[in-house]
Design a protein around this motif. Structure first.
Motif, PDB file in Angstrom:
ATOM      1  N   VAL A 197       2.284   1.693  -3.461  1.00 29.04           N
ATOM      2  CA  VAL A 197       1.247   2.209  -4.355  1.00 29.04           C
ATOM      3  C   VAL A 197       1.058   3.706  -4.145  1.00 29.04           C
ATOM      4  O   VAL A 197       0.954   4.473  -5.107  1.00 29.04           O
ATOM      5  CB  VAL A 197      -0.082   1.458  -4.145  1.00 29.04           C
ATOM      6  CG1 VAL A 197      -1.212   2.133  -4.922  1.00 29.04           C
ATOM      7  CG2 VAL A 197       0.046   0.003  -4.583  1.00 29.04           C
ATOM      8  N   SER A 245       0.825  -1.206   0.000  1.00 30.46           N
ATOM      9  CA  SER A 245       0.000   0.000   0.000  1.00 30.46           C
ATOM     10  C   SER A 245       0.860   1.256   0.000  1.00 30.46           C
ATOM     11  O   SER A 245       0.518   2.258  -0.650  1.00 30.46           O
ATOM     12  CB  SER A 245      -0.944   0.005   1.199  1.00 30.46           C
ATOM     13  OG  SER A 245      -0.250  -0.233   2.403  1.00 30.46           O
ATOM     14  N   PHE A 254       1.212   0.795 -10.335  1.00 28.62           N
ATOM     15  CA  PHE A 254       1.612   1.850  -9.404  1.00 28.62           C
ATOM     16  C   PHE A 254       2.899   1.483  -8.663  1.00 28.62           C
ATOM     17  O   PHE A 254       3.723   2.352  -8.385  1.00 28.62           O
ATOM     18  CB  PHE A 254       0.480   2.121  -8.417  1.00 28.62           C
ATOM     19  CG  PHE A 254      -0.798   2.524  -9.090  1.00 28.62           C
ATOM     20  CD1 PHE A 254      -0.973   3.813  -9.549  1.00 28.62           C
ATOM     21  CD2 PHE A 254      -1.806   1.597  -9.308  1.00 28.62           C
ATOM     22  CE1 PHE A 254      -2.143   4.198 -10.197  1.00 28.62           C
ATOM     23  CE2 PHE A 254      -2.977   1.964  -9.947  1.00 28.62           C
ATOM     24  CZ  PHE A 254      -3.146   3.258 -10.402  1.00 28.62           C
ATOM     25  N   VAL A 255       3.070   0.196  -8.368  1.00 23.42           N
ATOM     26  CA  VAL A 255       4.300  -0.259  -7.713  1.00 23.42           C
ATOM     27  C   VAL A 255       5.499  -0.005  -8.618  1.00 23.42           C
ATOM     28  O   VAL A 255       6.575   0.395  -8.154  1.00 23.42           O
ATOM     29  CB  VAL A 255       4.200  -1.749  -7.341  1.00 23.42           C
ATOM     30  CG1 VAL A 255       5.549  -2.279  -6.867  1.00 23.42           C
ATOM     31  CG2 VAL A 255       3.145  -1.964  -6.255  1.00 23.42           C
ATOM     32  N   LEU A 314      -5.804   2.735   0.935  1.00 27.86           N
ATOM     33  CA  LEU A 314      -4.994   1.741   0.234  1.00 27.86           C
ATOM     34  C   LEU A 314      -4.642   0.575   1.151  1.00 27.86           C
ATOM     35  O   LEU A 314      -4.681  -0.598   0.739  1.00 27.86           O
ATOM     36  CB  LEU A 314      -3.720   2.399  -0.305  1.00 27.86           C
ATOM     37  CG  LEU A 314      -3.911   3.430  -1.418  1.00 27.86           C
ATOM     38  CD1 LEU A 314      -2.604   4.161  -1.691  1.00 27.86           C
ATOM     39  CD2 LEU A 314      -4.423   2.765  -2.678  1.00 27.86           C
ATOM     40  N   SER A 353      -5.192  -6.915  -4.235  1.00 26.35           N
ATOM     41  CA  SER A 353      -3.936  -6.297  -4.672  1.00 26.35           C
ATOM     42  C   SER A 353      -3.578  -6.568  -6.128  1.00 26.35           C
ATOM     43  O   SER A 353      -2.511  -6.158  -6.595  1.00 26.35           O
ATOM     44  CB  SER A 353      -2.788  -6.796  -3.783  1.00 26.35           C
ATOM     45  OG  SER A 353      -2.667  -8.217  -3.866  1.00 26.35           O
ATOM     46  N   THR A 361      -2.385  -3.520  -8.422  1.00 30.36           N
ATOM     47  CA  THR A 361      -1.381  -2.585  -7.891  1.00 30.36           C
ATOM     48  C   THR A 361      -0.082  -2.495  -8.686  1.00 30.36           C
ATOM     49  O   THR A 361       0.686  -1.559  -8.497  1.00 30.36           O
ATOM     50  CB  THR A 361      -1.018  -2.966  -6.443  1.00 30.36           C
ATOM     51  OG1 THR A 361      -0.463  -4.300  -6.432  1.00 30.36           O
ATOM     52  CG2 THR A 361      -2.258  -2.948  -5.556  1.00 30.36           C
TER      53      THR A 361
END
Length: 424
Positions: free
Chosen positions: A11, A8, A338-339, A322, A332, A335
């Motif tokens: 992200v 989270s 964004f990771v 998140l 998840s 994600t």
């Protein structure tokens, strides 16, 4: 205690980097959607939340990345080395376009600047002997200071403060604070910092101006910037800096907010309880910030204490949402995008500043007008290739930012696939 990694948080960092890339790179600054611009002065737009969210994440990351709270010679050297490295990367962004040597011009000068950039990257990103890291970083810092303050004409107006420079200072303070104190002391220190800054800005008369005020260029923070760093400030204002000296004090409070959240997330509470406490803290920060705003206006350029609480509250609220979705509910699968943006933030920070400067330095002939002086490749691409595809200039401007973001996704995806993570 082992290092803790929260998807989270990665992200949130990725979202912050994405928004930063978009707001910093419109095709035309004269045509930008208002949420993608900073507030004119007082107030707060989504763009104004980018920088404090990253500082907040710095504080959280210090906790998650520190398996043992021990301050000794080795840990201090690691902290000071990283601090100097980040600071130097930020300064080099302002040195880049001012570098001149051997009478070089055009592409030859650009090539020379890129060679120096490569040297800086090797010196400040490479992972080698810890003592060598420190001495190389210190050498780069000393050279830059000599150039800036040694009477060298090309660098007598180079900007010293900046985003990465503020990140470096906040990182240093919160790291030492975390290793030497408990969360209660950190909270007290943070509150003290915010109250002290409020008192300084509201009670101390401004030399040469008079009554304390919060206006552009005439407030105490602006006076101190111009007094201590004349000629080395933000080029837009020249007499004050949005990442100036005094306003870095409350920015430390933003980092401390991250420390407190990081400590909560590493506590032995259940995930549900962590999410609840974080939600309560987020709403409290937002509400207190809005209340304080009535007497100490929310203002990013001044980094007011109300702004610290409001922005940290928003960052905490985003993180708890998140955290609950990803770490509590286990949803998840979405994600990864964004990771990918979140695991190499310093690469984006540094090179997203270098790339536009390089593109502007590559000159091409002005289309259909041989008499017109050559223009930068960046301007050429936007004005003659991308912009004509759109009837609305504001959408063209946004399209350029999204195109640049796509370029960065490709770069970061390649690094991610090859498990390459670059840290300073």
């Amino acid at each position: 205690m082992m290092k803790t990694r929260l998807i989270s948080l990665d992200v949130l960092r990725g979202l912050t980097i994405i928004l930063m890339t978009i707001v910093n790179n419109p095709g035309d600054w004269g045509h930008v959607y208002s949420p993608l611009l900073h507030a004119e002065w007082h107030g707060c737009t989504p763009t104004d939340l980018v920088f404090p969210t990253f500082l907040f994440i710095v504080g959280v990351s210090v906790v998650l990345a520190t398996p043992q709270k021990i301050l000794n010679a080795n840990s201090f050297q690691k902290i000071i080395t990283r601090t100097i490295r980040i600071f130097c990367l930020g300064m080099f962004l302002y040195f880049f376009s001012k570098i001149h040597a051997f009478g070089l011009e055009g592409l030859l000068l650009l090539g020379f600047r890129l060679i120096l950039t490569a040297i800086i990257v090797v010196a400040l990103f490479s992972d080698y002997d810890k003592k060598l890291q420190f001495y190389l970083a210190l050498a780069v810092f000393v050279i830059m200071m000599i150039l800036a303050f040694g009477g060298f004409k090309d660098y007598e107006t180079v900007r010293i403060p900046g985003v990465l420079q503020r990140i470096a200072i906040v990182y240093f303070i919160v790291s030492i604070l975390y290793l030497k104190t408990n969360w209660k002391t950190q909270a007290i220190f943070g509150v003290t910092v915010l109250l002290t800054y409020w008192a300084l800005m509201t009670l101390i008369p401004v030399p040469g101006v008079g009554e304390p005020n919060f206006e552009k260029g005439t407030n105490l923070a602006a006076w101190l910037d111009n007094y201590l760093l004349p000629g080395h400030l933000w080029i837009t204002s020249k007499t004050w800096d949005p990442e100036g000296i005094l306003s870095t004090l409350p920015a430390i409070g933003t980092g401390i907010a991250g420390l407190l959240v990081g400590t909560l997330l590493t506590n032995s509470f259940s995930k549900d309880k962590k999410a609840l406490y974080l939600f309560i803290g987020a709403i409290s920060g937002i509400v207190i910030g809005l209340i304080w705003n009535t007497v100490f206006p929310i203002n990013k350029a001044l980094w007011t204490s109300s702004y610290v609480l409001y922005a940290a509250g928003i960052a905490s609220l985003c993180l708890v949402i998140l955290y609950y979705v990803i770490d509590v509910l286990g949803i998840s699968g979405w994600t990864k995008f964004f990771v990918i943006f979140g695991v190499n933030p310093m690469v984006v920070f540094f090179f997203s500043g270098i790339i536009p400067r390089v593109l502007s330095g590559i000159k091409v002939a002005y289309p259909n007008d041989p008499a017109h002086e050559p223009i930068g490749l960046q301007v050429y691409f936007y004005e003659f290739k991308l912009s004509p595809l759109f009837s609305d200039p504001i959408n063209a401007s946004l399209a350029y930012a999204l195109t640049y973001l796509t370029l960065w996704f490709v770069i970061l995806y390649i690094l991610y696939r090859n498990k390459l993570v670059f840290k300073v």
